[in-house]
Design an enzyme around this catalytic site. Structure first.
Site, PDB file in Angstrom:
ATOM      1  N   ASP A 295      39.126  75.651 -13.860  1.00  0.00           N
ATOM      2  CA  ASP A 295      40.116  74.821 -13.677  1.00  0.00           C
ATOM      3  C   ASP A 295      40.197  73.652 -14.717  1.00  0.00           C
ATOM      4  O   ASP A 295      39.125  73.124 -14.875  1.00  0.00           O
ATOM      5  CB  ASP A 295      40.037  74.026 -12.133  1.00  0.00           C
ATOM      6  CG  ASP A 295      41.284  73.152 -11.667  1.00  0.00           C
ATOM      7  OD1 ASP A 295      42.544  73.507 -11.621  1.00  0.00           O
ATOM      8  OD2 ASP A 295      41.142  71.958 -11.670  1.00  0.00           O
TER       9      ASP A 295
ATOM     10  N   GLU B 108      41.603  77.970 -17.418  1.00  0.00           N
ATOM     11  CA  GLU B 108      42.662  77.380 -17.629  1.00  0.00           C
ATOM     12  C   GLU B 108      42.985  76.470 -18.682  1.00  0.00           C
ATOM     13  O   GLU B 108      42.333  75.199 -18.802  1.00  0.00           O
ATOM     14  CB  GLU B 108      43.086  76.661 -16.001  1.00  0.00           C
ATOM     15  CG  GLU B 108      44.382  76.295 -16.035  1.00  0.00           C
ATOM     16  CD  GLU B 108      44.573  75.392 -14.616  1.00  0.00           C
ATOM     17  OE1 GLU B 108      45.760  75.496 -14.113  1.00  0.00           O
ATOM     18  OE2 GLU B 108      43.650  74.323 -14.303  1.00  0.00           O
TER      19      GLU B 108
END
Length: 721
Positions: A346, A383
């Site tokens: 993330d 990401e």
């Protein structure tokens, strides 16, 4: 070479490693990083009674020592004594019980927010609080050492990988074929009905939303809500206890789930959140890291406030040796002991930025991850953006990384709502070489990355479901308690004439057709496709594009559940047809980029045509009025390999994408192609089956009734020149 799990190495007497609580003969060793502390106590908690034992050995900034009589299941925490100098980032307060950053189990929930604050009143730079937090904080739990997983990993080649992103709780919360105790749990996700569904669907890996133990962040708690997605980590080594079917069994149940997934041929990839923690900003709670070493764990400004490039209040200091060690230890634990196959990171640019500085793909943490012997065969997915403009780094990660490709999402959505012509969608269909094949900030040479570095998606947890993408023109997020301010307004969605649910047959048919075209584009493009779990069932979130929270007292069955009872079986079969087509057609999932490749036929590997069957030129590419694109793929040199290592061959293919109204499209093909084609997929049909399987000749006019993706296969294999 295999690598033993961290917990299998007994501590050497006097050594501070491994960190955390480790069982030894007659007791346990405790070790915690707190280099600026003046004293650290282990606090053993039994039935609400606390016993404090001082750790007397500080080595390398780690306080450690052994305690006799400790057994698995012992609950504990730490109290760290030291200076209260918040402007320097030093926030020691022994009134606050702290979670062990290396705990393998966490038990309990957060209590009174005021009791968790390390400061008095409302000023985080004021006097320290003297309120004891012991009754308001979860506890760490001592666990036994574990043997490595018993089922071998799969190591599915990237070019054969089909990802399914899912939430452990939501996906099975209302599964009718599961006993209620298993719904929304690790065991439920590994139950036969769910594994059978994955197999039927044709996915090869599940990408789980965060399952590292998380707690709801302070601003969300203040609104009476709880974090649902899990992007609010409290412990990087502990499975989230809320997904266990039996309280306290989360470690064993997680490992059980992974073993059954592997037995069924499904890899397990974890969405991990190493960029921030649940402690929010300096005015948030002191739960663990901030009370042990705030300057070491967090990026801080000169005045002691948090640098926030995550949008979550704090930013983990990924240039700190303590953080590099902790993250790599965590990844290694999940890999070697818990058995997972890879990780999706993330806000991954945070891991390559020194505070708010520039991104460096060779930063200490990113380099440590890719060079670790236990991690180098993992699937690593970034990401590639954070909460700042400088953090947008799509295509800039190192050669061992794959990345979420938001440009695939946006360009695919734009094409099918007729916002753009064919230029951008062509790049996405061909693997996004313009993003992943060219030299970038990493110093990559052309061709050092592969098309599968592009993780293609049209929907993900963050945004609309695919059913909502074709049913809503705007977000509907009031359920989140932020008066609709949260969530993006940039959705590139379309409601087809009515906002939300409707019974009008024409509108429903148009929505379904749009949806099928999106999914066909995703699964037949070069790169690594990622489906959002529930999309294959027609799942809706009622127009909410940011379903990250629910009211605090919401039961699992009502926490954004996937509604299996309302599933569309025809849509599931359609997705399974697409994955089967992809699996059986190596030319549609090639492991190398097209451009410049010399094929054995002596002909180009890729040729593009417009709706009249004419090869596209510069004028055609620049014409945004074009609504039809034809993609010819030479199948003579796909460069994929079989399980035995031999090269596999394929026929040539023609993909026709038409986003306009009813029209006639003239079938295009190169002048050297002298055979016929056979239709194998027609997205305009509910089940994807072509209306005719009769041979299609080059130059034939196909009558399309509206937006359609057609896949046609050459009836003969290419002949080498």
């Amino acid at each position: 070479m295999s690598h033993a799990p961290l917990s299998s190495h007994p501590p050497t007497p006097g050594s501070p490693f491994p960190l955390g609580a480790t069982l030894v003969d007659g007791g346990a060793q405790f070790a915690v990083h707190a280099p600026d502390a003046e004293r650290v106590d282990v606090c053993l908690v039994d039935g609400g009674v606390e016993r404090r034992i001082e750790l007397t050995q500080p080595t390398y900034g780690i306080w450690h020592g052994s305690i006799a009589g400790i057994a698995p299941g012992q609950r504990y925490g730490y109290r760290a004594h030291g200076p209260w100098e918040p402007r320097r980032g030093l926030r020691f307060n022994p009134h606050k019980l702290l979670l062990d950053p290396y705990a393998h189990r966490i038990d309990g929930t957060l209590g009174d927010a005021a009791a968790l604050a390390a400061y008095e009143g409302t000023d985080p730079f004021g006097a320290p609080s003297d309120v004891d937090s012991i009754r308001h904080i979860p506890l760490s739990v001592v666990t036994a050492s574990l043997a490595p997983p018993s089922v071998p990993r799969l190591e599915t080649p990237w070019e054969e990988t089909v990802l399914l992103e899912l939430h452990v709780g939501s996906y099975t919360a209302r599964h009718p074929d599961l006993p209620p105790p298993l719904r929304g749990t690790y065991r439920g996700l590994a139950a036969d009905p769910v594994l059978d569904h994955f197999t039927q669907l044709g996915v090869t890996a599940v990408e789980l939303l965060p399952v590292q133990a998380f707690l709801t962040e302070a601003p969300v708690r203040a609104r009476g809500m709880r974090n649902h997605w899990g992007y609010s980590t409290a412990g990087f080594f502990a499975p989230h206890p809320g997904y266990a079917s039996v309280p306290g069994a989360e470690v064993d149940e997680f490992r059980y789930m992974v073993d059954l997934m592997h037995t069924a041929g499904i890899e397990v990839i974890l969405d991990v959140v190493y960029n921030h923690t649940c402690e929010s900003s300096v005015d948030g709670p002191t739960i663990s890291f901030r009370g042990l070493d705030a300057p070491g764990y967090y990026a801080l400004a000169d005045d002691g406030t948090d640098v926030d490039i995550t949008g979550c209040g704090n930013t983990v200091n990924c240039w700190s040796p303590a953080v590099v060690r902790m993250v790599c230890d965590s990844l290694r634990y999940w890999r070697t002991t818990m058995g997972v196959d890879g990780f999706r990171f993330d806000l991954a640019p945070v891991l390559g930025r020194d505070g708010a500085g520039a991104f460096d793909a060779r930063a200490p943490l990113l380099s440590a991850i890719t060079s670790d012997p236990a991690l180098r065969r993992c699937k690593l997915i970034a990401e590639p953006w954070d909460a700042t403009a400088a953090g947008y780094q799509v295509g800039q990660f190192g050669i061992q990384w794959s990345e979420w490709n938001d440009r695939f999402r946006d360009d695919t959505r734009r094409f099918w709502i007729r916002e753009t012509g064919v230029r951008d969608i062509a790049s996405r269909l061909a693997g996004s070489q313009d993003i992943f094949g060219a030299s970038g900030a990493t110093g990559n040479r052309l061709g050092t990355r592969r098309p599968w570095a592009s993780v293609n998606f049209v929907t993900a947890h963050d945004g609309f479901t695919v059913a909502d993408l074709v049913s809503y023109a705007r977000k509907h997020n009031r359920a989140n308690g932020e008066e609709g301010r949260d969530g993006t307004t940039h959705n590139l969605s379309m409601n087809h004439g009515h906002e939300g649910p409707i019974r009008d047959a024409t509108i429903l048919a148009n929505r379904a057709r749009h949806l099928r075209a999106l999914l066909a584009t995703l699964l037949l493009s070069t790169g690594t496709p990622m489906l959002l779990a529930g999309d294959e069932l027609g799942h809706s979130q009622r127009g909410n594009n940011n379903a990250y929270c629910v009211p605090a007292d919401t039961p699992v069955v009502d926490a954004w559940p996937v509604h299996w009872a309302a599933a569309d079986p025809a849509l599931t079969e359609y997705v399974a047809r697409l994955t089967a087509l992809r699996r059986d057609a190596p030319a549609l999932r090639q492991p190398e980029f097209f451009t410049g490749r010399a094929t054995p036929t002596g002909n180009p590997d890729l040729v593009w045509f417009d709706g009249s069957g004419t090869e596209l030129d510069e004028v055609g590419w620049a014409d945004d009025s074009h609504r039809t694109l034809q993609m010819w793929i030479d199948g003579s040199d796909v460069r994929s390999r079989s399980a035995s290592g031999g090269l596999v061959g394929d026929t040539s293919w023609l993909l026709i994408l038409h986003s306009g109204d009813a029209a006639e499209v003239v079938v295009g093909a190169p002048e050297w192609f002298s055979s016929t084609l056979e239709a194998v997929l027609d997205s305009s049909q509910p089940d994807g089956s072509p209306t005719s399987t009769s041979p299609v000749t080059v130059g034939a006019a196909l009558s399309l009734t509206g937006p359609t993706l057609l896949a046609l296969r050459a009836t003969t294999r290419p002949v080498s020149g």
